[in-house]
Design a protein around this motif. Structure first.
Motif, PDB file in Angstrom:
ATOM      1  N   ALA A 483       0.840  -1.212   0.000  1.00 32.06           N
ATOM      2  CA  ALA A 483       0.000   0.000   0.000  1.00 32.06           C
ATOM      3  C   ALA A 483       0.871   1.257   0.000  1.00 32.06           C
ATOM      4  N   ARG A 486       2.310   1.675  -3.480  1.00 32.21           N
ATOM      5  CA  ARG A 486       1.268   2.009  -4.461  1.00 32.21           C
ATOM      6  C   ARG A 486       0.694   3.396  -4.239  1.00 32.21           C
ATOM      7  N   ALA A 487       0.717   3.859  -2.996  1.00 35.20           N
ATOM      8  CA  ALA A 487       0.170   5.187  -2.713  1.00 35.20           C
ATOM      9  C   ALA A 487       1.122   6.284  -3.183  1.00 35.20           C
ATOM     10  N   THR A 488       2.358   5.941  -3.411  1.00 34.58           N
ATOM     11  CA  THR A 488       3.359   6.938  -3.806  1.00 34.58           C
ATOM     12  C   THR A 488       3.217   7.261  -5.294  1.00 34.58           C
TER      13      THR A 488
END
Lengths: 671, 671
Positions: A483, A486-488
């Motif tokens: 997560a 992927r959030a970056t």
């Protein structure tokens, strides 16, 4: 400080340096924000460096053999912008300087890589620049060994402040540089004894020279306002075989009412004080005004390297055509033509042989065929070489007596490694990859974020990517890290399910020009699922149908990495009961998001039950479960909702309920 | 090594230490995984420490004035488990040792805080233990100053390996300890010259004694297998006013065929080599067998502190009742009774006055009323005191000559600060909070994760929580960090919208016993939205209806922090057009998730259009937008989909489209 005495001692130098100070004061005043004190304190050092030592040509800022200058204390960005403007970098116009810190200007609050020529790296998060610099110096050593001193022979200069030196990453950088004896790395410490909270003593009393000496550095201590001493120190530093630290005793906000205070660190915008400071400097011109005489001197400094550069062009032309091509290709981040065919051949071989191996081993198999055809790769690991499977036979160990070596033993320095890798990529001519355990993404995070922000294709090889780690327990078992990655923004997070997908992920990572990649790889063995050879890189679409329903399609199971085989087993269970089930492998969400609606709809059509299985946190999965034509009432997730535990991997999968049976049950409950 | 000579020199000591070595070999062999070499190398140091110096009582492991022992090199967990078992800690049975690294056992791969008594902190991620230890030592100093030497007077001992010392965090820890002159902190460096990849020289040649001296430490270098030298070194270290580093020259996997090799670092499971090593030790007993004579010696060591503890109980009983209560209350992490009323009074005052302030300032307003009634709080900042608003008038600055001071200037050491805060909480009697910019969560991440994993209520005050930072640009503007914190298990991520919510968040954070809190606070001013005083802590439900639709409810706008006022403005625009709009403030997702279905349904009923607005990444929002009775076709998100930029905050909000108008348009497009 006796400003008058400083002026009198070296009047011409003084006025050149004063130009930096004046531009800084004006730009900060116009922006009503920024950091005045550092550029004002380090103007003398920077002036002497650019005037007498830095090898550069302002009209050819991309000259590969230029010296690199890194402002690790990035908040002092006006120092760099002033230098670039004064020496005549074309893009750093006065207009840009006037728009300091404004929307659309290249003169951001902190230097941003890609905004302007002459900004070698993005700095601001403290300690990053000095750690990038280690990578710059390593890349220079490796390329000098490969191409010869005639075409690669330059220094890396850094200005670091107390903040940089207090950050832990600086210790990793310093000790790595000392170990590798990076003699062409020269760091100026802006020893002004001031931080935001007060004097340095408030929080630190480290003997910095002694600390650097303990790490194998050459140390010189000087008055940072004495141009003769500065010149002598740089001259000396260039002759030593060790990395050099020049401790420059300076006065923050020199000559301003806020000199030597914390206030001086920040934005000095008081008009009267500003005028007073300028008067003290003997600077009688208006805001943003630099008299022609001084600007001319600076432009001559900017042009000083032109002859040397022309000579370099000649020398470069003397290299063999193949060497020139290689050099230019790697610098442009172009993959060798052979890469695509090499990957395809490996994929074919794997699809046929269908080995059961951990994807960390798959990664090694890929690297074994890639490294020999991509001389620009530089591998390494943070003391987990055998576990990360990052070393291949041909690389050679980089060391003081083997500068051609392309494998770096980074030691237990995840953060320093990530920053050094960024530095190598930024230097040019290198594609750096390096490994650690996926959970230690945490240690490397600040540099990984900067790779994304800077749009550079660093590759982070993160093995042991789930509870599959087993007995080492929750400290070593990533849960939220997929997560996090992927959030970056601007980052590819690959979690390949087998060797074929691993090869595809590597192909994308090594052809990427502006996006870093994270490869999340397993410790545990996985079956080959891509047993039908496809020329096409299916992972490049981010997600694809790995196995179609043979019965009427009632369910879609989405999975990544080690859970794709769990999904396949679940599918077998369901199909045996007549429940048509599609399995979608999703090795890279970010690439799937980039696909057009039609493709995404083809892979994830509305209607069927959707269950996702991944040995990580649910965070983000709702995008595919309940969004993207899904329905909350027909969607479920099988994964982790807390931290892992210490036990053999297969026990953990069973205890945490990440099994084919659980996935099949979940599907059936939703039908 | 001449094992026979070592045996002969100190035969009784030798057999006690051999018990650790034998148990380690047996446990690792049984688990077929683990790390043998470190416990075998450091058994002599540990034996002398426990036998002659460590103040503890195995039958009263929670004795507050015990010395703390921290195994920073956590992979050597069998060293600690052996010591706890041998000295007679009740929970560390032989059965547990036999189940090393198995499901449900308290003997995890790495020491896990909470699994067993005598494990003072979770270690494994390298460098954390030594950095926690700085917090332990600080907590001891502060409490000694408050309660007197008669009841607080203990040491913190650490075993750190080369890995710990290579990690950057160790530099932050060492320099902070040196600055604060934490004389009761004693670190043993397991100087065995081996890492996983090979000899230490492969990646590091740091002169560690010189490095520690540069940080203000007292350094002693000894043979780590000589019990007399070990004893003398500890005795000396206890007398110095500086923190001490005892460099122990040791042999990893002492006496085993893998001695002094990288192989020795890992799991030594070869049966023949194991038998040979034991024979060399003169250890003639079977697996997991410790002869009564040796076990009795060890149990006597475990009971050695009983008298001293009894005397301590007497001294403690001599304190005033109020002091005893305070001490006990803080140790139990019980909030003072006054806390609730104090928060309520502040909320009332704020709701009436409705100030417009940044939530970082709100946080300071809360701390101003809390710190005086909670003597256990210890504040600090990583050199951003004025920006994080973490210092209140009453705290006093902690320093060598002011040990009562409860505010710590951590310097530019986010990671070291986070680890030290964890250490203070683990020590007991302290509630630590500390500040930095939210984007520098990245630097502190490894320790923040451990707070969650250890279930301790450390408070991370993270200001400048979005593009609202403005001109400092994308390096200083968090985007993915809310997602990072929310994805981490067992962590409360608060993003309060005004001073009232900030007070509520602090109340929850300071009454939490087993969950750390992140407070994401703004730089920019925000209006007070909670103008109607409620006694109830609405934030404790995680999300609640802040403003109900006055017209027929067609839309729900969800928001956090600074975007709640944006949502309120959007609501005004929509209601003016007759579109009934509810605004849901969601200061803490994790708490909302804990609410029952009925409450969640009340807040987020099925039907209306849902738009979420947050100046961060979308990651995770689909849980509330399309999940939780939502519909993909009636949901939208207004926020960031890339990194920020450098410009004034209001320009950025406009340019990135995070405005009331954009939210209202988004709602209308979905109706």
């Amino acid at each position: 400080m006796d400003i008058a005495a400083l002026r009198a001692a070296n009047p011409e130098h003084w006025m050149r340096a004063a130009a930096i100070r004046a531009l800084t004061l004006d730009a900060v005043a116009a922006a009503n924000s920024g950091h005045s004190g550092m550029p004002m304190g380090m103007a003398d050092v920077a002036t002497v460096l650019y005037e007498k030592h830095l090898k550069f040509d302002a009209k050819a800022p991309d000259w590969p053999d230029r010296d690199r200058f890194i402002l690790s204390a990035g908040h002092g960005s006006m120092l760099l912008y002033s230098l670039l403007h004064l020496t005549g970098y074309e893009d750093m116009t006065l207009e840009q300087v006037k728009n300091f810190r404004q929307w659309g200007a290249i003169t951001a609050g902190h230097p941003e890589y890609g905004h302007a020529k002459g900004i070698e790296t993005t700095t601001g998060p403290l300690g990053q620049g000095i750690a990038n610099a280690v990578g710059f110096a390593l890349a220079e050593e490796i390329q000098r060994a490969r191409y010869g001193r005639k075409v690669v022979d330059h220094h890396t200069y850094v200005i670091a402040g107390d903040g940089c030196l207090m950050e832990g990453i600086s210790q990793e950088a310093i000790t790595l540089a000392g170990r590798q004896r990076l003699g062409k790395l020269i760091v100026f410490w802006d020893n002004n004894n001031i931080t935001i909270d007060g004097t340095v003593e408030l929080s630190d009393r480290t003997n910095q020279p002694q600390r650097f000496k303990a790490a194998g550095w050459h140390v010189i201590e000087i008055d940072g306002h004495d141009p003769i001493a500065i010149d002598a120190a740089i001259t000396k530093a260039k002759t030593t075989s060790k990395p050099s630290m020049i401790a420059c005793k300076t006065h923050i906000a020199l000559g301003h009412a806020a000199q030597d205070t914390s206030k001086g660190h920040g934005a000095l915008t008081d008009a009267a004080q500003l005028a007073e400071a300028k008067a003290g400097y003997g600077w009688t011109w208006g805001p943003f005004e630099v008299p022609t005489e001084i600007k001319t001197q600076w432009e001559a400094i900017g042009a000083r390297g032109a002859t040397e550069r022309a000579a370099w062009e000649d020398r470069f032309a003397g290299l063999s055509g193949r060497k020139q091509d290689d050099f230019t290709r790697a610098l442009a981040l172009e993959a060798p033509k052979k890469l695509s065919a090499t990957i395809k051949a490996l994929k074919k071989q794997i699809s046929e042989g269908a080995p059961k191996v951990a994807t960390r081993k798959s990664s090694e198999m890929v690297l074994e065929v890639i490294n020999p055809i991509m001389p620009e790769t530089v591998g390494g690991s943070a003391d987990l070489t055998g576990s990360n499977n990052t070393k291949t036979g041909d690389l050679g160990t980089h060391d003081i007596d083997n500068r051609k070596g392309r494998y770096i033993y980074y030691g237990i320095r995840e953060h320093g490694m990530a920053a050094a890798m960024n530095g190598m990529v930024l230097h040019g001519g290198a594609r750096a990859y390096g490994g650690t355990f996926f959970t230690f993404t945490d240690y490397a995070r600040p540099s990984m974020r900067l790779a994304s922000l800077m749009k550079i294709p660093t590759v982070f090889v993160m093995t042991h990517d789930s509870i599959g780690v087993g007995e080492d327990g929750p400290t070593h078992q990533p849960v939220e890290h997929l997560a996090i990655c992927r959030a970056t923004p601007n980052s590819y997070t690959f979690r390949p399910c087998d060797t074929v997908e691993t090869a595809e992920a590597w192909e994308i990572a090594l052809t990427s020009k502006d996006t870093p990649s994270v490869l999340a790889l397993t410790r545990q063995g996985l079956p080959t699922l891509r047993t039908e050879h496809k020329l096409k890189n299916l992972s490049a679409q981010g997600a694809y149908v790995l196995a179609e329903a043979t019965e009427k399609r009632q369910a879609i199971i989405m999975a990544t990495g080690s859970e794709v085989s769990v999904a396949m087993e679940a599918r077998a269970l369901l199909e045996a009961e007549g429940i048509g089930t599609r399995v979608v492998s999703m090795p890279c969400w970010e690439l799937f998001e980039e696909q057009d609606e039609a493709y995404r709809r083809k892979v994830l059509p509305a209607g069927p039950v959707r269950v996702a299985v991944e040995a990580g946190a649910r965070m983000g999965w709702d995008r595919w479960l309940t969004g993207e034509r899904g329905k909350a009432t027909k969607a479920d997730f099988v994964g982790m909702d807390g931290f892992g535990a210490s036990a053999p991997a297969e026990v953990l999968y069973e205890k945490f309920g990440i099994t084919a049976k659980a996935v099949a049950e979940s599907v059936k409950a939703l039908l």
